[in-house]
Scaffold this motif. Structure first.
Motif, PDB file in Angstrom:
ATOM      1  N   THR B 186    -118.442  13.726  27.263  1.00  0.00           N
ATOM      2  CA  THR B 186    -118.313  12.258  27.960  1.00  0.00           C
ATOM      3  C   THR B 186    -118.876  11.212  27.341  1.00  0.00           C
ATOM      4  O   THR B 186    -119.637  11.067  26.663  1.00  0.00           O
ATOM      5  CB  THR B 186    -120.296  12.686  28.505  1.00  0.00           C
ATOM      6  OG1 THR B 186    -119.662  13.505  29.741  1.00  0.00           O
ATOM      7  CG2 THR B 186    -120.297  11.570  29.801  1.00  0.00           C
ATOM      8  N   VAL B 187    -117.920  10.711  27.715  1.00  0.00           N
ATOM      9  CA  VAL B 187    -117.964   9.254  26.287  1.00  0.00           C
ATOM     10  C   VAL B 187    -118.677   8.177  27.197  1.00  0.00           C
ATOM     11  O   VAL B 187    -118.150   7.477  28.275  1.00  0.00           O
ATOM     12  CB  VAL B 187    -117.024   9.211  26.115  1.00  0.00           C
ATOM     13  CG1 VAL B 187    -116.798   6.898  25.179  1.00  0.00           C
ATOM     14  CG2 VAL B 187    -116.215   9.705  25.026  1.00  0.00           C
ATOM     15  N   CYS B 188    -119.975   7.128  27.396  1.00  0.00           N
ATOM     16  CA  CYS B 188    -120.489   5.897  28.121  1.00  0.00           C
ATOM     17  C   CYS B 188    -120.524   5.191  26.879  1.00  0.00           C
ATOM     18  O   CYS B 188    -119.725   4.727  26.155  1.00  0.00           O
ATOM     19  CB  CYS B 188    -122.514   6.697  27.421  1.00  0.00           C
ATOM     20  SG  CYS B 188    -122.619   8.196  28.618  1.00  0.00           S
ATOM     21  N   HIS B 189    -120.737   3.882  27.929  1.00  0.00           N
ATOM     22  CA  HIS B 189    -120.753   2.560  27.329  1.00  0.00           C
ATOM     23  C   HIS B 189    -121.700   1.681  27.718  1.00  0.00           C
ATOM     24  O   HIS B 189    -121.726   1.689  28.832  1.00  0.00           O
ATOM     25  CB  HIS B 189    -118.945   2.444  26.728  1.00  0.00           C
ATOM     26  CG  HIS B 189    -118.319   2.808  28.029  1.00  0.00           C
ATOM     27  ND1 HIS B 189    -118.264   2.221  29.473  1.00  0.00           N
ATOM     28  CD2 HIS B 189    -117.672   3.464  28.285  1.00  0.00           C
ATOM     29  CE1 HIS B 189    -117.863   2.145  30.624  1.00  0.00           C
ATOM     30  NE2 HIS B 189    -117.180   3.681  30.212  1.00  0.00           N
ATOM     31  N   ARG B 191    -120.498  -0.472  30.055  1.00  0.00           N
ATOM     32  CA  ARG B 191    -120.537  -0.484  31.625  1.00  0.00           C
ATOM     33  C   ARG B 191    -121.231   0.380  32.116  1.00  0.00           C
ATOM     34  O   ARG B 191    -120.722   0.984  34.171  1.00  0.00           O
ATOM     35  CB  ARG B 191    -118.765  -0.717  31.643  1.00  0.00           C
ATOM     36  CG  ARG B 191    -118.567  -1.504  31.360  1.00  0.00           C
ATOM     37  CD  ARG B 191    -119.328  -3.354  31.778  1.00  0.00           C
ATOM     38  NE  ARG B 191    -118.969  -3.334  33.514  1.00  0.00           N
ATOM     39  CZ  ARG B 191    -117.475  -3.282  33.991  1.00  0.00           C
ATOM     40  NH1 ARG B 191    -116.738  -4.440  33.416  1.00  0.00           N
ATOM     41  NH2 ARG B 191    -117.689  -3.628  35.350  1.00  0.00           N
ATOM     42  N   THR B 192    -121.892   1.906  31.593  1.00  0.00           N
ATOM     43  CA  THR B 192    -121.760   3.290  32.383  1.00  0.00           C
ATOM     44  C   THR B 192    -123.236   2.386  32.991  1.00  0.00           C
ATOM     45  O   THR B 192    -124.082   2.360  32.642  1.00  0.00           O
ATOM     46  CB  THR B 192    -122.614   3.963  30.764  1.00  0.00           C
ATOM     47  OG1 THR B 192    -121.104   4.113  30.657  1.00  0.00           O
ATOM     48  CG2 THR B 192    -123.132   5.498  31.734  1.00  0.00           C
ATOM     49  N   ARG B 193    -122.919   3.509  34.427  1.00  0.00           N
ATOM     50  CA  ARG B 193    -123.961   3.060  35.339  1.00  0.00           C
ATOM     51  C   ARG B 193    -124.922   4.594  35.150  1.00  0.00           C
ATOM     52  O   ARG B 193    -124.637   5.226  34.948  1.00  0.00           O
ATOM     53  CB  ARG B 193    -123.736   3.028  36.962  1.00  0.00           C
ATOM     54  CG  ARG B 193    -123.045   1.597  37.324  1.00  0.00           C
ATOM     55  CD  ARG B 193    -123.299   1.797  38.856  1.00  0.00           C
ATOM     56  NE  ARG B 193    -122.164   2.745  38.621  1.00  0.00           N
ATOM     57  CZ  ARG B 193    -120.817   2.594  39.739  1.00  0.00           C
ATOM     58  NH1 ARG B 193    -120.219   1.030  39.490  1.00  0.00           N
ATOM     59  NH2 ARG B 193    -120.267   3.460  40.028  1.00  0.00           N
ATOM     60  N   VAL B 198    -126.998   9.889  32.702  1.00  0.00           N
ATOM     61  CA  VAL B 198    -126.089  10.909  32.054  1.00  0.00           C
ATOM     62  C   VAL B 198    -126.242  11.947  30.761  1.00  0.00           C
ATOM     63  O   VAL B 198    -125.672  13.023  30.079  1.00  0.00           O
ATOM     64  CB  VAL B 198    -124.444   9.767  31.468  1.00  0.00           C
ATOM     65  CG1 VAL B 198    -123.654  10.449  30.993  1.00  0.00           C
ATOM     66  CG2 VAL B 198    -123.949   9.092  32.811  1.00  0.00           C
TER      67      VAL B 198
END
Lengths: 285, 285
Positions: B186-189, B191-193, B198
């Motif tokens: 999984t790639v988060c950034h 804009r990840t809620r 996560v």
């Protein structure tokens, strides 16, 4: 609850109409648009797909040649042909159809396709450019998934997207397209443990794995949008998706198979053939 | 519970020793190994890093030149120099240091670096090849994360890996390296809620976002392995990671900053300079 049907036929028809306009202008200019599909297989399903793609191109006003190198073609044969077509100013789009002869991989030979003519985003350079935000054609199937999500105004920013399948032609490029749209993206595959646990976190779930009805209602969160990329042959000669139709009782929206991603994919391949350049701003179908 | 400290110094020293052996053999052959670092900035932190990298190269027996084009260099200037260095048979490795002049992006000019000399995996073609399993150098930082996980025998197959950060130089290539090792990625950034929701699913959590102590104990599942790629300057002239040190009370293992990913990154840059070719089987440090 029954999921909204996210059909692709209307979107595909609009894209094809746009393509036809471009192709007619090109013909009036004395520079007809030309797509060349390179094949190296006697696979029947592949031949059927190539014929249907060539017919769609013809209807849209694009000249379409099939360059069949036969099932004994070597990597060298394919590379030489793809290089020649890439250098031919009369050719706008070059597509290499799979399957390839035993021992030849798409990644190995597709580097010979000029990225400017790489209408199905097969060249690793196209994928790399896509990943870093440089102009590039995405594989048509991956582009079709995002086009369908846009057609139905699915908000991707901040959404949790789960892609099942890590192929170079769908799963991986799609992950980059979804990241670029600010989704939080997870890629699952055959080695994923507790697949249902992961997929049921998805707001947007994309099945691109090639296993009939792998995704069942237990894999899907209530209210999710589900995109089915699978096109698995059925015993009666039809097509089945990767998603069990019973998912429609759980999902908010679901693409049909056939009639969902497929027609949009074909239309986008044609669009990439007549587009001025990959991902040019303001130049979308 | 206090997390195991996943230091990188021992691994880095072993890689550097391996590099030194190769470099000495090259020098005996009359073909000394040469790395050229292209810079176009007057950023102080960048200059410090380039000096330390050049010193490390020298200690390992690699000739290292810094080609400084100055902060007013254009994309054309950079492309021309990178092209020339790529064509120079006396040069083994070419690295383009960031930051670049205003208006010039790494993705735009790094395509001029020959993938065979692209020791920091900056060319989009290197990233694309990496994604499809063709030989390519990964960005050294991304490669260092996987090397550290291997050093401490962290099993990646089937593991849930979460990468926080989607940069072209760490997050994206690392996602491909982890997928290739059969992790579910999984790639988060930004804009990840619900970032903590996560990240707390991760067996292996990698923070590569460049924000001091963004990852706190609430972001981490008990028993997770946490890799900290962050190198954020502190007011007192030191370095702080992206991971709050308090995470050591929750995680099973954690890399220190400094002394974790950093030294391995530098060692792998040097290794890429003397390696026979990218990802050649049997040719690892």
């Amino acid at each position: 609850m029954t999921a909204q049907r996210l059909g692709g036929s209307d979107l595909a028809a609009r894209i094809r109409a746009h393509v036809a306009g471009r192709a007619a202008a090109r013909r009036d200019d004395g520079r007809p648009a030309r797509l060349v599909i390179v094949t190296a297989t006697d696979d029947e399903a592949s031949a059927w797909y190539v014929r249907s793609l060539a017919a769609a191109a013809g209807k849209a006003g694009i000249d379409c040649d099939v360059a069949d190198l036969g099932p004994v073609a070597t990597a060298g044969d394919l590379t030489a042909r793809l290089t020649a077509l890439s250098a031919d100013p009369a050719v706008d789009g070059v597509m290499l159809q799979t399957p390839l002869p035993a021992g030849v991989t798409l990644a190995e030979v597709s580097g010979a396709i000029d990225p400017a003519k790489d209408v199905d985003g097969a060249n690793p350079l196209s994928l790399g450019r896509l990943a870093v935000g440089r102009p590039a054609y995405a594989p048509a199937t991956a582009a079709a998934v995002v086009a369908l999500l846009d057609e139905y105004v699915v908000d991707l920013a901040g959404a949790r997207a789960v892609v099942v399948g890590r192929s170079a032609v769908v799963g991986k490029p799609l992950a980059h397209l979804l990241l670029d749209r600010d989704a939080t993206v997870t890629v699952c595959h055959s080695r994923t443990r507790d697949l249902a646990e992961v997929t049921s976190t998805a707001d947007v779930l994309v099945a691109a794995v090639g296993r009939t009805h792998l995704i069942t209602p237990t894999h899907v969160r209530a209210g999710a949008v589900v995109i089915d990329v699978g096109t698995n042959p059925t015993p009666d000669g039809g097509l089945a998706g990767d998603v069990d139709p019973a998912v429609a009782e759980v999902a908010a929206a679901l693409t049909p198979v056939p009639g969902g991603v497929g027609p949009v994919t074909t239309a986008l391949l044609l669009w990439h053939t007549v587009a001025d350049s990959a991902s040019a701003p303001g130049d979308s179908p």
